[in-house]
Design a protein around this motif. Structure first.
Motif, PDB file in Angstrom:
ATOM      1  N   GLU A  20       0.757  -1.307  -0.038  1.00  0.00           N
ATOM      2  CA  GLU A  20      -0.017  -0.107  -0.020  1.00  0.00           C
ATOM      3  C   GLU A  20       0.799   1.253   0.015  1.00  0.00           C
ATOM      4  O   GLU A  20       1.662   1.359   0.721  1.00  0.00           O
ATOM      5  N   SER A  22      -0.079   4.309   0.543  1.00  0.00           N
ATOM      6  CA  SER A  22      -0.683   5.334   1.489  1.00  0.00           C
ATOM      7  C   SER A  22      -0.210   4.849   2.650  1.00  0.00           C
ATOM      8  O   SER A  22      -0.732   3.826   3.436  1.00  0.00           O
ATOM      9  N   MET A  25      -3.332   4.261   5.301  1.00  0.00           N
ATOM     10  CA  MET A  25      -3.733   3.070   4.826  1.00  0.00           C
ATOM     11  C   MET A  25      -2.921   1.937   5.389  1.00  0.00           C
ATOM     12  O   MET A  25      -3.605   0.972   5.925  1.00  0.00           O
ATOM     13  N   GLN A  26      -2.058   1.882   5.249  1.00  0.00           N
ATOM     14  CA  GLN A  26      -0.998   1.005   5.839  1.00  0.00           C
ATOM     15  C   GLN A  26      -1.008   0.791   7.314  1.00  0.00           C
ATOM     16  O   GLN A  26      -1.276  -0.220   7.930  1.00  0.00           O
ATOM     17  N   THR A  64      -3.229  -6.185  -1.175  1.00  0.00           N
ATOM     18  CA  THR A  64      -2.447  -5.250  -2.043  1.00  0.00           C
ATOM     19  C   THR A  64      -3.658  -3.949  -2.597  1.00  0.00           C
ATOM     20  O   THR A  64      -4.611  -4.347  -2.844  1.00  0.00           O
ATOM     21  N   ASP A  65      -3.270  -2.878  -2.896  1.00  0.00           N
ATOM     22  CA  ASP A  65      -3.883  -2.092  -3.594  1.00  0.00           C
ATOM     23  C   ASP A  65      -3.795  -2.238  -4.959  1.00  0.00           C
ATOM     24  O   ASP A  65      -3.095  -2.903  -5.567  1.00  0.00           O
ATOM     25  N   THR A  97      -9.194  -1.779  -2.761  1.00  0.00           N
ATOM     26  CA  THR A  97      -9.121  -0.419  -3.536  1.00  0.00           C
ATOM     27  C   THR A  97     -10.337   0.365  -3.520  1.00  0.00           C
ATOM     28  O   THR A  97     -11.462   0.044  -3.055  1.00  0.00           O
ATOM     29  N   LYS A 119     -12.387   0.075  -0.398  1.00  0.00           N
ATOM     30  CA  LYS A 119     -12.207   0.973   0.715  1.00  0.00           C
ATOM     31  C   LYS A 119     -13.266   2.006   0.943  1.00  0.00           C
ATOM     32  O   LYS A 119     -14.165   2.355  -0.143  1.00  0.00           O
TER      33      LYS A 119
END
Length: 242
Positions: A20, A22, A25-26, A64-65, A97, A119
């Motif tokens: 990720e 971001s 977000m992580q 994963t994104d 995502t 998300k």
């Protein structure tokens, strides 16, 4: 055929990799996964870093994104699923995502992703998906293209696409039928809304017509009356009237 790397494991045995770009977000994903009591969480900013670490120590699941640079989540998926990446090619991948469109989901699942989450993802939703993943017994197969994929996924996606197409056709038919019905109802309503002559006007018209008829009959009536009157006078005087 072989099962994916997380099949049959307990939640406490999971070694998870998060990719990720971001930072917020992580932090969120790390906190959520650790609240599930997973064994290990590794977080990476880019695909290149995650791929290098995963080849050295293959995880049990990758989150994963989709949109990342310079390597996207889709490119990461294709790299992982290549047969030369064994045993990493058996690791299940979940996309998280903000762009969960239908074409994206279709593309991801056809390429070998196990699930797509949108998300912002809630802890309960992620927990359910991971639980489902641990019990997902669909084997991984090597396709002619040289990439591993989930057994039966292409057929499943084709069937879903056919259902969606049929549903879209049914919706279109219903919309057209509804539109036609509305047009018919409007036409009927317009026909009933046309103003008819009111009773008073009709009565006045009738009286006017009768007056006209009486006026036309008046000369004839007057002539007859004069004839009768003259006949009466002649009778009195003893004169014959022809």
């Amino acid at each position: 055929m072989k099962h994916h790397a997380a099949f049959g494991l307990a939640m406490e045995d999971i070694d998870a990799v998060v990719v990720e770009d971001s930072k917020p977000m992580q932090t969120i994903l790390r906190s959520i996964l650790l609240s599930f009591k997973v064994a290990r969480v590794r977080v990476f900013d880019s695909v290149d870093e995650a791929l290098e670490a995963s080849l050295a120590e293959p995880p049990n699941v990758i989150l994963t994104d989709w949109r990342m640079a310079p390597t996207s989540g889709y490119q990461f998926l294709r790299l992982v699923r290549h047969r030369h990446m064994e045993p990493l090619c058996y690791v299940p991948i979940l996309f998280i995502t903000a762009h969960g469109t239908r074409p994206l989901v279709d593309k991801a699942l056809r390429a070998g992703a196990h699930h797509v989450l949108v998300k912002p993802v809630s802890p309960s939703t992620l927990f359910k998906r991971l639980r489902w993943l641990l019990n997902d017994d669909r084997p991984m197969i090597l396709e002619h293209s040289g990439f591993y994929n989930i057994y039966g996924i292409q057929k499943t996606m084709d069937e879903q696409a056919e259902k969606m197409q049929s549903l879209a056709g049914a919706r279109l038919h219903h919309r057209i039928a509804t539109q036609k019905r509305a047009e018919v109802e409007d036409a009927v309503e317009a026909a009933f809304d046309k103003k008819e002559p009111e009773p008073r006007n009709a009565f006045a018209s009738t009286r006017k017509g009768r007056a006209k008829d009486e006026q036309q009959d008046k000369p004839r009536q007057s002539a007859a009356a004069r004839h009768i009157r003259n006949a009466g006078f002649a009778a009195v005087k003893g004169i014959k009237v022809h």
